[in-house]
Design a protein around this motif. Structure first.
Motif, short mmCIF file in Angstrom:
data_model
loop_
_atom_site.label_atom_id
_atom_site.label_comp_id
_atom_site.label_asym_id
_atom_site.label_seq_id
_atom_site.Cartn_x
_atom_site.Cartn_y
_atom_site.Cartn_z
N VAL A 1 -1.54 26.28 8.96
CA VAL A 1 -0.52 25.36 8.46
C VAL A 1 -0.72 23.99 9.10
CG1 VAL A 1 1.97 24.90 8.42
CG2 VAL A 1 1.13 27.23 8.13
N PRO A 2 -0.70 22.92 8.30
CA PRO A 2 -0.90 21.59 8.87
C PRO A 2 0.27 21.18 9.77
CG PRO A 2 -0.29 21.42 6.58
CD PRO A 2 -0.54 22.87 6.84
N MET A 3 -0.07 20.35 10.76
CA MET A 3 0.93 19.95 11.76
C MET A 3 1.22 18.46 11.66
SD MET A 3 0.25 21.54 15.50
CE MET A 3 -1.48 21.56 15.18
N ILE A 4 2.42 18.12 12.03
CA ILE A 4 2.77 16.72 12.26
C ILE A 4 3.38 16.67 13.65
CG2 ILE A 4 4.33 14.83 11.61
CD1 ILE A 4 4.09 15.90 8.70
N VAL A 5 2.89 15.76 14.48
CA VAL A 5 3.40 15.70 15.84
C VAL A 5 4.57 14.72 15.90
CG1 VAL A 5 2.88 15.12 18.23
CG2 VAL A 5 1.16 16.28 16.82
N ALA A 6 5.70 15.23 16.39
CA ALA A 6 6.85 14.35 16.62
C ALA A 6 7.00 14.18 18.12
CB ALA A 6 8.12 14.97 16.02
N ILE A 7 6.69 12.98 18.58
CA ILE A 7 6.81 12.71 20.01
C ILE A 7 8.24 12.28 20.25
CG2 ILE A 7 5.91 11.39 21.97
CD1 ILE A 7 3.33 10.99 20.27
N ASN A 8 9.00 13.18 20.85
CA ASN A 8 10.46 13.01 20.94
C ASN A 8 10.87 12.37 22.26
OD1 ASN A 8 13.10 13.28 20.00
ND2 ASN A 8 13.37 15.26 21.02
N LYS A 9 12.10 12.00 22.30
CA LYS A 9 12.74 11.43 23.49
C LYS A 9 12.08 10.11 23.92
CE LYS A 9 14.02 16.01 25.27
NZ LYS A 9 14.36 16.80 26.46
N VAL A 10 11.64 9.36 22.92
CA VAL A 10 11.00 8.08 23.28
C VAL A 10 12.01 7.09 23.83
CG1 VAL A 10 9.05 8.31 21.69
CG2 VAL A 10 11.20 7.29 20.88
#
Ligand code: GDP
Ligand code: MG
Length: 832
Positions: A432-441
């Motif tokens: 399954v393809p991924m999208i990275v969500a870099i959180n708590k910026v």
């Protein structure tokens, strides 16, 4: 009983049989009775020998006949009356009642007769009686041994009872006298029995048997006549049926319930059960018979069998490929994954709150474990609110790949963590393809670039680093980047070209399900293809049902749900499991049949589990399927260094035909997630100096996932090499013996630290090898210096008991640590 036993030894040789008469009366020991009667017979004919004692015996002998005689008289009268009545009014019910009464009496008499017959049979047996003789002999021998009486006399007596008459005459009287003497009252009865046995036989044969036989015959004949008439009627009907009978093609799966078989043949269930019984199969209409048996029955009823294999049962669902022109775009289904506390839940909430318009019915209150949002550009997205790798993987293991896109949440202040890696591996394993969500910026400590570079190490190359994985900086708290994230998802979904045919019967997957007290079983279903409508009949896993009502993610009643729409479904007959696939079928019968078939198959599978995903089977499978000559494994190790070393070693193993692929590795105890991943990929879990925690162990047992423990890397490499070359022996290197938990530790001078333990599983052995586990990681391996139960040194302590243990040359033990006890094969061999 005890009396007779006591007597036997006394009179064993000559008289044991004679003494047994009493027993015959009491029905306690018929054997003895038999012997006595013989003797009595013998005694009676012999005037001289039996004169004194025999004469006395002879007269009381009439007593026993009282029972039969009295009964027979009364019965005779009744019977005579009954007979007369029967003759006079055969059709009247009065007769029937009388007959019934008679029948009961007759039954009683028959039973008595049967008892007598048995006695006779036993007598006959005794006469022939090798067994009895042997038993008697044994008893005699035993008793003789005790009393030191001569054995030889005993042997001939039992063996040749008739021949022994002379002997019996000599020895008999004494014994009989002895035996009778103790119980005078019984004597009469005994004698009576014995004496009347003869008379009974002759008399009974004539009176009882003849009478009862005659009466029985009449009663039977009356009843039999009725039965015959019924049979005739039935036969007549039966004969009529075949002429009109339609020969049917009867579809039979590999197993079929008797009732269903009858239905399919259009025959009466009772008839089917009857003919099954005639074949010697005692089954009820609700039981299942196999195909071969069903064939015999079908032939017997003159129909033709059409064998359908089990998989055919499921043919009614799926199969039809949608034509390209029928396909329409569908919303993507997104799962959010990531390390704990990196903000998965916060992100899901933020997205929903931002996109679900407040004021809509149900507002922002989420009703089910999934929801849909619409992006500003108009794309609809379906989010599964079941974050957690276990859920994701267990659903995949059940055949439901519901997720189209994984959003990997990584906290910018924490970067890549163990569960981040796990999530990456799960997504990769599922393709399954991924999208990275870099959180708590929003946090000052946020270091987004560290996240990106960390991901590099795990072969996730984000776009910012010229890779092809989209990365978005977000803050669940401030809402920053949310729209960007949604657009990234929309873009990814466009690339995936997700399509479905809304104009067909629905197929979906259960996201979650529970038994609701008020509403019964309820399942949240994500429709994957087609449209699910109210009233649809469906099968879902091992359950089936009819859509009684549906509610969407905002708690609104809906009549239908199309592709990628999550709905709550009511109307199931049982609670399915997350990941179960739902299919709409045409009829309830089909739904029920498929559900039953699956339930049975699952039962078989569970039965066969345990031997499921072993290393050996993996390889056998890999070899059988030449294209898939790959051995996937999941590796968990105590430290990063050993994990990496194992992965490197594993990747070197293999040749042109077979290679090893580590689909996931990590540090720490083997968890349920690891087991789930192994199950989904059908592979074993390797634990290197780590152990599975309790839930993982249970889960592995249930799912039949093999867990192998190693503490020497060469052993592991050897085994995997052997597996790869198909030479893996079933021999285990070491045997798990037990677990003990450390409850307390003491300092004992001269000994060192002693652990106060409770053996929780198996046994603790002084001679066995031991490992100290802390948080399921092996921190020491060695032997025991001492194993104490209370104050004593013992060799073994079993589960549930407390004991004291101390390690040889090792002192760092703590409360809560677990001691694993194991034995090596060699140890066992040397021991044996
Ligand atoms: P989960 O375990 O991945 O579901 O993480 P949660 O959503 O429960 O969040 C864990 C903690 O991180 C909570 O205290 C949140 O308030 C906090 N958190 C989540 N997202 C953000 C964010 O974007 N910024 C900040 N500052 N804190 C966040
Ligand atoms: Mg959470």
């Amino acid at each position: 009983m005890s009396d007779t036993d006591g007597k036997k030894p006394l009179g064993l040789r000559g008289g044991p049989r004679s003494g047994s008469v009493k027993q015959s009366f009491s029905h306690g020991r018929t054997k003895n009775v038999v012997v006595e009667t013989k003797r009595k017979r013998v005694v009676v004919p012999k005037p001289g020998a039996g004169g004194g004692a025999g004469g006395g015996n002879g007269s009381p002998a009439t007593d026993p006949s009282k029972r039969p005689a009295g009964i027979s008289d009364a019965e005779l009268e009744r019977r005579m009356k009954a007979l007369a009545a029967a003759k006079a009014n055969e059709a009247e019910e009065a007769k029937r009642r009388e007959e019934e009464e008679k029948a009961r009496e007759e039954e009683r008499e028959r039973r008595r007769q049967e008892a007598e017959d048995k006695a006779r049979e036993e007598q006959e047996r005794a006469e022939a009686a090798a067994k009895k003789a042997e038993e008697d002999e044994r008893r005699r021998k035993e008793k003789e041994a005790a009393k030191n009486k001569p054995a030889p006399a005993a042997d001939p007596d039992p063996a040749a009872a008739q021949a022994a008459e002379a002997r019996g005459a000599k020895t008999g009287p004494r014994k009989t006298e002895r035996e009778r003497a103790p119980q005078p009252a019984d004597d009469r009865s005994n004698r009576g029995k014995g004496g009347r046995d003869d008379s009974r036989r002759s008399g009974k044969l004539t009176v009882n048997q003849a009478l009862t036989g005659g009466e029985g015959g009449r009663q039977r004949s009356v009843a039999a006549m009725r039965r015959k008439q019924e049979r005739m009627r039935q036969k007549a009907m039966g004969n009529a049926e075949p002429r009109e009978k339609v020969v049917r093609d009867v579809q039979v799966p590999e197993a079929i319930v008797v009732q269903e078989l009858a239905n399919r043949m259009a025959e009466r269930v009772a008839d089917v059960v009857k003919s099954l019984m005639q074949m010697g199969m005692m089954v009820t209409q609700n039981q299942t018979i196999d195909q071969d048996t069903a064939e015999l029955i079908i032939e017997e009823f003159g129909h033709r069998i059409v064998r359908v294999s089990d998989s055919d049962v499921e043919d009614v669902i799926t199969t039809t490929e949608d034509k390209a022109e029928d396909l329409e775009n569908r919303p993507p289904v997104i799962t959010i994954m990531g390390h704990v506390d990196h903000g998965k839940t916060s992100l899901l909430d933020a997205i929903r709150n931002a996109k679900v318009v407040a004021g809509e019915a149900g507002g922002i209150t989420q009703h089910i474990g999934a929801y849909q949002v619409t992006t500003d550009s108009g794309t609809v997205l379906s989010f599964l609110d079941t974050p957690g790798h276990a859920a994701f993987t267990s659903m995949r293991a059940r055949g439901a790949q519901v997720t189209d896109i994984v959003v990997l949440v990584v906290a910018a202040d924490d970067a890549v963590m163990p569960q981040t890696i796990e999530a990456i591996n799960h997504a990769k394993a599922a393709g399954v393809p991924m999208i990275v969500a870099i959180n708590k910026v929003d946090l000052p400590a946020a270091n987004v670039d560290k996240v990106r570079t960390d991901l590099l190490q795990h072969e996730v190359i984000v776009e910012k680093l010229s890779g092809d994985v989209q990365d978005v900086e977000v803050s669940a708290h401030t809402g920053q980047g949310l729209d960007e994230l949604l657009e990234a998802i929309a873009l990814q979904s466009e690339i995936l070209e997700l399509k479905a045919n809304p104009n067909r019967s629905a197929q979906g997957a259960v996201i979650e399900a529970q038994l609701d007290v008020g509403r019964g079983p309820v399942a949240t279903v994500l429709v994957q293809n087609g449209t699910l409508r109210q009233g649809d009949i469906f099968v879902v896993g091992e359950q089936w049902g009819k859509v009684r009502a549906m509610e969407n993610d905002r708690g609104e009643r809906v009549k239908e749900a199309g592709p990628s729409v999550p709905v709550e479904v009511l109307g199931l007959n049982g609670t399915p499991e997350a990941g179960d696939v739902l299919n709409v079928v045409d009829t309830e019968a089909q739904a029920r049949e498929i559900a039953e078939y699956r339930a049975n198959a699952a039962k078989d599978k569970r039965a066969a589990a345990g031997a499921a995903t072993t290393l050996e089977q993996m390889m056998a499978k890999a070899k059988a399927d030449e294209n898939v000559a790959e051995l996937p494994i999941v590796v968990k190790a105590d430290v990063q260094g050993s994990a990496e070393a194992i992965v490197q070693a594993m990747e070197k193993i293999g040749n042109d035909e077979v290679r090893v692929r580590v689909i996931h590795y990590g540090v720490g105890a083997i968890t349920e997630t690891d087991v789930g991943l192994a199950e989904a990929s059908g592979c074993p879990v390797i634990g290197f100096n780590v152990r599975a925690n309790a839930p993982a162990r249970n889960s592995a047992n249930q799912k039949g996932v093999e867990i192998r423990y190693y503490s020497v890397i060469y052993d592991l490499v050897d085994d995997v090499k052997a597996a790869a070359s198909g030479l893996l022996s079933a021999e285990v290197r070491e045997k798990f013996t037990g677990y003990a938990e450390i409850k307390e530790t003491f300092r004992v001078s001269g000994v060192g630290n002693v652990a106060g333990c409770l053996v929780t599983e198996g046994v603790a052995r002084r001679s066995a090898g031991v490992r100290l586990l802390r948080d399921n990681v092996v921190i020491h391996e060695g032997t025991l210096k001492t194993l104490k139960r209370f104050k004593d040194e013992v060799s073994e302590v079993i589960s549930g008991q407390e004991c004291g243990m101390a390690f040889e040359n090792y002192d760092d033990i703590r409360k809560g640590d677990v001691i694993e006890i194991f034995e090596r094969e060699e140890v066992e061999r040397t021991l044996s």
